[in-house]
Design an enzyme around this catalytic site. Structure first.
Site, PDB file in Angstrom:
ATOM      1  N   ALA A  18      -2.243  -5.684  -9.280  1.00 53.01           N
ATOM      2  CA  ALA A  18      -3.178  -5.950 -10.377  1.00 53.01           C
ATOM      3  C   ALA A  18      -2.881  -5.131 -11.634  1.00 53.01           C
ATOM      4  CB  ALA A  18      -4.608  -5.686  -9.911  1.00 53.01           C
ATOM      5  N   THR A  22      -3.336  -5.881 -16.077  1.00 55.78           N
ATOM      6  CA  THR A  22      -4.510  -5.401 -16.818  1.00 55.78           C
ATOM      7  C   THR A  22      -4.253  -5.428 -18.326  1.00 55.78           C
ATOM      8  OG1 THR A  22      -3.780  -3.155 -16.320  1.00 55.78           O
ATOM      9  CG2 THR A  22      -5.619  -3.988 -15.049  1.00 55.78           C
ATOM     10  N   PHE A  29      -9.413  -7.400  -9.469  1.00 52.83           N
ATOM     11  CA  PHE A  29     -10.372  -8.043  -8.551  1.00 52.83           C
ATOM     12  C   PHE A  29     -11.297  -7.016  -7.905  1.00 52.83           C
ATOM     13  CE2 PHE A  29     -11.083  -9.159  -4.031  1.00 52.83           C
ATOM     14  CZ  PHE A  29     -11.883 -10.266  -4.193  1.00 52.83           C
ATOM     15  N   GLN A  98       1.382  -9.433  -5.744  1.00 48.69           N
ATOM     16  CA  GLN A  98       0.082  -9.659  -5.101  1.00 48.69           C
ATOM     17  C   GLN A  98      -0.863 -10.367  -6.073  1.00 48.69           C
ATOM     18  OE1 GLN A  98      -1.347  -5.853  -3.166  1.00 48.69           O
ATOM     19  NE2 GLN A  98       0.634  -5.140  -3.863  1.00 48.69           N
ATOM     20  N   HIS A 116       0.214 -13.502  -2.379  1.00 48.27           N
ATOM     21  CA  HIS A 116      -1.187 -13.876  -2.176  1.00 48.27           C
ATOM     22  C   HIS A 116      -1.463 -15.303  -2.630  1.00 48.27           C
ATOM     23  CE1 HIS A 116      -2.717  -9.433  -1.871  1.00 48.27           C
ATOM     24  NE2 HIS A 116      -1.891  -9.790  -0.910  1.00 48.27           N
ATOM     25  N   CYS A 124      -5.710 -30.162   0.903  1.00 50.93           N
ATOM     26  CA  CYS A 124      -6.682 -30.717   1.839  1.00 50.93           C
ATOM     27  C   CYS A 124      -6.373 -30.211   3.246  1.00 50.93           C
ATOM     28  CB  CYS A 124      -6.609 -32.243   1.815  1.00 50.93           C
ATOM     29  SG  CYS A 124      -7.665 -32.999   3.061  1.00 50.93           S
ATOM     30  N   CYS A 144     -10.843 -33.933  -1.477  1.00 46.67           N
ATOM     31  CA  CYS A 144      -9.616 -34.718  -1.373  1.00 46.67           C
ATOM     32  C   CYS A 144      -9.894 -36.157  -1.784  1.00 46.67           C
ATOM     33  CB  CYS A 144      -9.097 -34.670   0.057  1.00 46.67           C
ATOM     34  SG  CYS A 144      -7.562 -35.562   0.277  1.00 46.67           S
ATOM     35  N   THR A 190       0.116  -1.107  -8.228  1.00 47.77           N
ATOM     36  CA  THR A 190      -0.653  -1.348  -7.006  1.00 47.77           C
ATOM     37  C   THR A 190      -0.940  -0.018  -6.328  1.00 47.77           C
ATOM     38  OG1 THR A 190      -0.600  -2.264  -4.762  1.00 47.77           O
ATOM     39  CG2 THR A 190       1.514  -1.986  -5.856  1.00 47.77           C
ATOM     40  N   ILE A 234       1.946   1.152 -17.462  1.00 48.88           N
ATOM     41  CA  ILE A 234       3.192   0.427 -17.177  1.00 48.88           C
ATOM     42  C   ILE A 234       3.878   0.031 -18.479  1.00 48.88           C
ATOM     43  CG2 ILE A 234       4.095  -1.745 -16.251  1.00 48.88           C
ATOM     44  CD1 ILE A 234       1.953  -1.402 -14.013  1.00 48.88           C
TER      45      ILE A 234
HETATM   46 ZN    ZN Z   1      -7.449 -35.243   2.621  1.00 48.36          ZN
END
Ligand code: ZN
Length: 250
Positions: A18, A22, A29, A98, A116, A124, A144, A190, A234
């Protein structure tokens, strides 16, 4: 020191979290706040089990939590662009992130592995059909729309392609083989709190003589594993590093 290692390295593996985003205005999160009407934590709601038991409520919370990322208006920042420029210098760079904001891809990096998953798509669970952001936004609860063999609408509530708590983190095999073949591992933004991602620096500490660098604003519990630890922004760090690399080339 970092600039010298970057110059020498041919293959570089980068793990990002993350903290890399920023500067693009995307909140972490874990530290960001939202409006909560019930006594539920974000980690409970963003779990596979919650989705299975309350798929409609899941989508309500999901859209609230990820609304800034779903807006897709954010731009890559100095950190993302620096990694892209390493490729332009002829380095073989693999990025394992991530983050689900897609900013490494937007910056133009070629090899990006989304550990992630992706916020851009949903699938679906019944028939496997895949859908993009337009469809996800269309209704509060995306369903769907594909037809079964008998012509009926499938209608199943979609599952986001973001990895939920309780889902498997993706590309673990690729990250191990990539780091194995790299001269340098850089971990950026991280805190390395989450399993299994935090296992990677531990496993590589005593394997071979590759260099390991951590750039993170806050100290982490794994700082001692790294050859070089930078507790700074960073953006500033990569700017300084790039200056040093340019000087060395002149
Ligand atoms: Zn479906």
């Amino acid at each position: 020191m970092l600039s010298g290692w970057l110059e020498e390295a041919n293959r570089i593996s980068v793990m990002t979290g993350a903290g890399v985003s920023t500067e693009s205005g995307i909140p972490d999160f874990r530290s960001s706040r939202g409006l909560w009407t019930e006594d539920l934590s974000r980690t409970e709601v963003m779990s596979r089990s919650y989705f299975m038991s309350h798929p409609e409520k899941f989508w309500f919370y999901f859209k609230e939590i990820f609304q800034t990322k779903l807006s897709s208006q954010h731009l890559p920042n100095r950190g993302h662009l620096f990694l892209k420029r390493l490729e332009e210098l002829g380095k073989d760079v693999s990025i394992f992130t991530q983050n689900v904001d897609g900013l490494h891809e937007k910056a133009g990096s070629g090899k990006v592995y989304n550990m992630h998953g992706s916020i851009q798509t949903a699938a679906c669970p019944e028939c496997g059909a895949s859908y993009g952001l337009d469809h996800i936004h269309e209704e509060d609860v995306p369903r769907c729309s594909s037809r079964t063999e008998t012509g009926e609408k499938c209608g199943t509530i979609l599952k986001s392609d973001v990895v939920l708590f309780g889902d498997f983190v993706q590309h673990m095999e690729e990250i191990y083989s990539s780091v194995d073949q790299s001269d340098l591992l850089i971990v950026m933004g991280t805190s390395l709190e989450v399993y299994p991602v935090n296992q990677i620096p531990k496993d590589f500490r005593y394997r071979g003589n590759k260099k390991m660098v951590l750039i993170n604003r806050e100290p982490t519990r794994l700082d001692h594993l790294f050859d070089l630890v930078i507790h700074d922004s960073i953006g500033d760090t990569v700017d300084e590093t790039e200056q040093c690399m340019k000087k060395a080339r002149q």
